[in-house]
Structures are given as structure tokens and as C-alpha cells.
Design a protein around this motif. Structure first.
Motif, PDB file in Angstrom:
ATOM      1  N   ALA A   4      -5.411   5.019   7.524  1.00 50.90           N
ATOM      2  CA  ALA A   4      -6.312   4.358   8.709  1.00 50.90           C
ATOM      3  C   ALA A   4      -7.415   4.882   8.978  1.00 50.90           C
ATOM      4  O   ALA A   4      -7.408   6.180   9.309  1.00 50.90           O
ATOM      5  CB  ALA A   4      -5.365   4.357  10.041  1.00 50.90           C
ATOM      6  N   THR A   5      -8.754   4.288   8.701  1.00 45.99           N
ATOM      7  CA  THR A   5      -9.885   4.889   8.561  1.00 45.99           C
ATOM      8  C   THR A   5     -10.881   4.214   9.475  1.00 45.99           C
ATOM      9  O   THR A   5     -11.826   4.882   9.875  1.00 45.99           O
ATOM     10  CB  THR A   5     -10.492   5.171   7.406  1.00 45.99           C
ATOM     11  OG1 THR A   5     -10.494   3.593   6.693  1.00 45.99           O
ATOM     12  CG2 THR A   5      -9.736   6.008   6.414  1.00 45.99           C
ATOM     13  N   SER A   6     -10.884   3.070   9.960  1.00 48.20           N
ATOM     14  CA  SER A   6     -11.701   2.332  10.594  1.00 48.20           C
ATOM     15  C   SER A   6     -11.664   2.535  12.225  1.00 48.20           C
ATOM     16  O   SER A   6     -10.586   2.572  12.794  1.00 48.20           O
ATOM     17  CB  SER A   6     -11.530   0.966  10.462  1.00 48.20           C
ATOM     18  OG  SER A   6     -12.493   0.010  11.482  1.00 48.20           O
ATOM     19  N   THR A  40      -7.424   5.908  14.179  1.00 53.93           N
ATOM     20  CA  THR A  40      -7.457   6.377  12.805  1.00 53.93           C
ATOM     21  C   THR A  40      -6.485   7.389  12.643  1.00 53.93           C
ATOM     22  O   THR A  40      -6.196   7.967  13.531  1.00 53.93           O
ATOM     23  CB  THR A  40      -8.845   6.762  12.527  1.00 53.93           C
ATOM     24  OG1 THR A  40      -9.102   8.000  13.154  1.00 53.93           O
ATOM     25  CG2 THR A  40      -9.690   5.737  12.680  1.00 53.93           C
ATOM     26  N   LYS A 100      -7.372  -4.223   7.877  1.00 49.81           N
ATOM     27  CA  LYS A 100      -7.329  -2.887   7.968  1.00 49.81           C
ATOM     28  C   LYS A 100      -6.296  -2.237   8.749  1.00 49.81           C
ATOM     29  O   LYS A 100      -5.814  -2.992   9.936  1.00 49.81           O
ATOM     30  CB  LYS A 100      -8.860  -2.270   8.774  1.00 49.81           C
ATOM     31  CG  LYS A 100      -9.817  -2.780   7.700  1.00 49.81           C
ATOM     32  CD  LYS A 100     -11.273  -2.096   8.162  1.00 49.81           C
ATOM     33  CE  LYS A 100     -12.225  -2.710   7.565  1.00 49.81           C
ATOM     34  NZ  LYS A 100     -13.675  -2.142   8.238  1.00 49.81           N
ATOM     35  N   TYR A 101      -5.758  -1.070   8.413  1.00 50.08           N
ATOM     36  CA  TYR A 101      -4.735  -0.520   9.021  1.00 50.08           C
ATOM     37  C   TYR A 101      -5.141   0.122  10.542  1.00 50.08           C
ATOM     38  O   TYR A 101      -6.056   0.813  10.237  1.00 50.08           O
ATOM     39  CB  TYR A 101      -3.528   0.291   8.321  1.00 50.08           C
ATOM     40  CG  TYR A 101      -2.498  -0.528   7.482  1.00 50.08           C
ATOM     41  CD1 TYR A 101      -1.677  -1.092   8.258  1.00 50.08           C
ATOM     42  CD2 TYR A 101      -2.835  -0.999   6.250  1.00 50.08           C
ATOM     43  CE1 TYR A 101      -0.740  -1.772   7.607  1.00 50.08           C
ATOM     44  CE2 TYR A 101      -1.995  -1.709   5.547  1.00 50.08           C
ATOM     45  CZ  TYR A 101      -0.920  -2.268   6.198  1.00 50.08           C
ATOM     46  OH  TYR A 101       0.194  -2.861   5.583  1.00 50.08           O
ATOM     47  N   TYR A 102      -4.367   0.188  11.465  1.00 48.38           N
ATOM     48  CA  TYR A 102      -4.542   1.388  12.444  1.00 48.38           C
ATOM     49  C   TYR A 102      -3.053   1.502  13.163  1.00 48.38           C
ATOM     50  O   TYR A 102      -2.200   1.180  13.261  1.00 48.38           O
ATOM     51  CB  TYR A 102      -5.248   0.404  13.627  1.00 48.38           C
ATOM     52  CG  TYR A 102      -6.859  -0.128  13.197  1.00 48.38           C
ATOM     53  CD1 TYR A 102      -7.666   0.634  13.482  1.00 48.38           C
ATOM     54  CD2 TYR A 102      -6.945  -1.445  12.576  1.00 48.38           C
ATOM     55  CE1 TYR A 102      -9.055  -0.153  13.293  1.00 48.38           C
ATOM     56  CE2 TYR A 102      -7.975  -1.952  12.297  1.00 48.38           C
ATOM     57  CZ  TYR A 102      -8.864  -1.229  12.648  1.00 48.38           C
ATOM     58  OH  TYR A 102     -10.348  -1.791  12.218  1.00 48.38           O
ATOM     59  N   ASN A 116       0.947  -1.185  -0.090  1.00 53.29           N
ATOM     60  CA  ASN A 116       0.096   0.041  -0.039  1.00 53.29           C
ATOM     61  C   ASN A 116       0.881   1.340  -0.083  1.00 53.29           C
ATOM     62  O   ASN A 116       0.276   2.433  -0.144  1.00 53.29           O
ATOM     63  CB  ASN A 116      -0.935   0.087   1.232  1.00 53.29           C
ATOM     64  CG  ASN A 116      -2.117  -1.070   1.104  1.00 53.29           C
ATOM     65  OD1 ASN A 116      -1.817  -1.707   0.251  1.00 53.29           O
ATOM     66  ND2 ASN A 116      -2.916  -1.045   2.077  1.00 53.29           N
ATOM     67  N   LYS A 157      -1.791  -3.950  11.081  1.00 46.30           N
ATOM     68  CA  LYS A 157      -2.976  -4.578  10.048  1.00 46.30           C
ATOM     69  C   LYS A 157      -3.782  -5.534  11.108  1.00 46.30           C
ATOM     70  O   LYS A 157      -3.051  -6.629  11.208  1.00 46.30           O
ATOM     71  CB  LYS A 157      -2.289  -5.123   8.872  1.00 46.30           C
ATOM     72  CG  LYS A 157      -3.702  -5.677   7.901  1.00 46.30           C
ATOM     73  CD  LYS A 157      -3.009  -6.101   6.572  1.00 46.30           C
ATOM     74  CE  LYS A 157      -2.719  -5.159   5.745  1.00 46.30           C
ATOM     75  NZ  LYS A 157      -2.231  -5.774   4.386  1.00 46.30           N
TER      76      LYS A 157
END
Length: 374
Positions: free
Chosen positions: A261-263, A243, A216-218, A28, A212
Motif C-alpha cells: 500500500a503506497t498511495s 499506506t 490501489k490497496y490501503y 498480488n 482495494k
């Protein structure tokens, strides 16, 4: 605070390259390498892992001016190379590496680090753990077992080891680089993808991790979840699985260099000032008022354990031992279901933790640790 990676480029045709921060060789990442650059990356990586002092690349296919950047990328992505000092690159394709210690001393340190990583992961990571549980286990290990090298930081005398995994995993003292690099190494051993991030926090150089979890990334800033001065037995989650928007309130970094990071799936952790996991529940001190709550891990349903303010607590068996800030900070105990509350010591205590079957607490007035065998 982080120590910038040193790069010195001395070539037949003199060129200077500044340190490059924030490279993350991930699918990414916007930082991609050409086929020939990747070949140089692989050469540099193998040479440095083997502690070689020199290497050779094809200078006709890769501009020597870019090799310093590639070395920088290798070092930032491979915290196992804790011994790197600087590099000299020649326009004829020669690379000369300089290390902080002799090969003999490096191998001794490396052996200790490898053994520590193996032991920590074996004890922290259990069979069938989820990604979340693995990340939390390693985050908690570092917060509980590593102390921020605060005294040396204040005196501007932070030793080199504190910037590396050796400081965190062996000396048990580190600054942000030691935390984030150790987090990266331990997560890798546990099979979790992570990225070492560089930027600033409160205006100072800083580093942390992107992890990850379930695709999802944080952001995870383990350093900032470790109280300073050190509080034994206390783990915070204010900077756990954030996020971009949440972290950028007090952190800055080149966002385009890293996955976004959006979650907000795990935002409930940020309400836990101090937390202990037990029998399918998270027991935690509420970040707003330190009231003691518990949350069912599966349903996420929360309920109050006691109405007391509880900034310090530990759990042993079916009992919670805590400092009751609703009554002078005195030492109390209460069952996991909130029943049978009882005062144990009529003194202000802090820093409560268990070691085997022994309860430790610190007297606020004297600063001395006391113990009770349970």
C-alpha cells in the motif's frame, strides 16, 4: 488482539504443523498454490462451507504435511467459516474437521449472520456509490454499531464469538478479529476486494484489512478507529486508508505476504478526529485542536465552521449540535454555515448522537444519558 487459528495434525506418520498467519489468496500475493494444491483448497472450502466433518484428497499428488497449511489459508480467507476448531489429516488422504458447535447450532448462527449482512449492506450501500464511499460506509457502520469487548479483554475472558463475525454483527461486541472479519464479509457483499491481515500492534497479536479502492490497496484498521471505552456517535479516521509506511509506525506484519500500500491519496481523512458526512461535505473535528471544520467532498476545499473546540457533535437537519469545549463542554447548536450559534444546556456533555428525531447526550458529571426531541 487476535485469536490464533488452531491447527492439529494427527496423521498416520506423526507430523506437527504450526499455525500460519497472514495468508492472502490474491493475485498480488506471493502465496500461490499449485494446480493440485488448489484442488485441495477447493475440496476443503466446499466441505467446510457445507459443515462436513470429513473430506478426501489425493495424497499421492499433495503432501499431507501441507494440508494443514491449506486449511489454515481457507479459514483466514473465508470468515464465513466462523465455526472452525481444528483439523486432523491422515497420510492416506483423509481430513477430519472439528467444529465449535453442532451443525444445527452453526446453521442457526449462520442464518442470523447472513440476514444481518444482507440488511447492513442494503442500508449502507447506495446505488452509484464509489469504492471509497462503500469502504467508508462499512467502516462507519462497524465503528458506530460495534463495541470493543474491552471488559472481557481486560479479564482475559473474551468469548469465542467476539473473535468472529457473530460477535460483531449479532452481539455487537467484538475484538479485532471480529471487526476485521466482519469488514471482509461486508466488503465482499458490497463488491469490494479486501484481505484479512494478521500481525501485531503495540506488541500484541492483531488483525486488520487491506482494501482495494480504485485499483490501489490501503490499510484499514477499523478496531483502532473505534474509541475505547466506547463513545456513541464517534467515528475516528486515524487508521482509515493508510499506506504501509504510515501503518508500520505502530503495526507490524510480514509485508512480503501482502500487496504493498503506497498511495497517500486519502491522507486528508487522518486529520479528522470525528466526522459526519452531510450534503456533499465532511464536517469534522480537527485532529490537532478539535476545531470544527468542513471539507467539500469534490473540491477538498476546507473552511472553519466555528472556532470552538468540538470533540463531540452530531447533525440534524441544518443544525450541528455539539459539546463546546471552548466553554465548559456545554451543549450548543450552530447552523451548518456556522451562523446562529446558541447555547442549549449549561452543563458538560459528551457522547452526542441522534436516533431518529431524538438528540441524545451524556452528562459528564452523572454519566447519565439525557434526550431532547427535535
Amino acid at each position: 488482539m487476535k485469536k490464533l487459528i488452531e491447527i492439529m495434525v494427527s496423521i498416520l506418520l506423526i507430523v506437527s504443523i504450526s499455525p500460519i498467519q497472514g495468508f492472502a489468496k490474491e493475485a498480488n500475493s506471493v502465496h500461490t498454490l499449485s494446480k493440485e494444491q488448489q484442488n485441495v483448497y477447493n475440496i476443503v472450502l466446499k466441505s467446510m462451507l457445507d459443515i462436513d466433518t470429513s473430506a478426501q484428497f489425493n495424497a499421492q499428488k499433495v503432501n499431507y504435511e501441507n494440508v494443514g497449511n491449506i486449511v489454515n489459508q481457507v479459514v483466514e480467507e473465508t470468515p464465513e467459516i466462523f465455526y472452525y476448531h481444528s483439523v486432523t489429516v491422515g497420510s492416506d488422504g483423509t481430513i477430519q474437521f472439528k467444529y465449535n458447535n453442532s451443525k444445527k447450532d452453526i446453521l442457526k448462527k449462520k442464518s442470523k449472520i447472513d440476514a444481518a449482512v444482507k440488511t447492513i449492506v442494503a442500508k449502507s450501500i447506495k446505488k452509484n456509490m464509489s469504492d471509497l464511499e462503500k469502504v467508508k460506509a462499512i467502516h462507519d457502520y462497524l465503528v458506530l454499531n460495534v463495541e470493543y469487548d474491552y471488559k472481557n479483554y481486560l479479564n482475559n475472558k473474551v468469548p469465542a464469538d467476539s473473535y468472529q463475525t457473530y460477535g460483531a454483527l449479532i452481539n455487537k461486541k467484538a475484538v479485532c478479529d471480529g471487526y476485521s472479519k466482519s469488514m471482509q464479509v461486508l466488503l465482499k457483499k458490497a463488491g469490494i476486494a479486501s484481505i484479512y491481515v494478521t500481525g501485531t500492534a503495540d506488541g500484541e497479536d492483531h488483525s486488520w484489512n487491506l482494501v482495494k479502492v480504485n485499483g490501489k490497496y490501503y490499510h484499514v484498521d477499523t478496531t483502532w478507529d473505534d474509541p475505547v471505552p466506547n463513545k456513541k456517535g464517534v467515528v475516528n479516521y486515524n487508521y482509515f486508508l493508510l499506506t504501509n509506511n504510515q501503518l508500520k509506525k505502530d503495526h507490524k506484519w510480514t509485508e512480503s505476504d501482502y500487496p504493498n500500500a503506497t498511495s497517500g491519496q486519502y491522507n486528508y481523512f487522518h486529520n479528522m478526529e470525528n466526522m459526519i458526512e452531510k450534503s456533499g461535505y465532511y464536517y469534522y473535528s480537527n485532529a490537532q485542536n478539535n476545531i470544527l471544520y468542513k471539507m467539500n467532498k469534490s473540491s477538498k476545499k476546507t473552511s472553519k465552521v466555528v472556532s470552538d473546540r468540538v470533540p463531540y457533535f452530531t447533525i440534524y437537519g441544518q443544525w450541528i449540535y455539539y459539546s463546546n469545549y471552548s466553554n465548559g463542554g456545554y451543549l450548543y447548536k450552530v447552523k451548518l454555515n456556522g451562523k446562529s450559534k446558541k447555547q442549549i444546556k449549561r452543563m458538560h456533555v459528551v457522547n452526542i448522537y441522534m436516533n431518529g428525531k431524538v438528540l441524545y447526550y451524556k452528562e459528564f458529571a452523572s454519566g447519565k444519558y439525557r434526550q431532547i426531541k427535535l
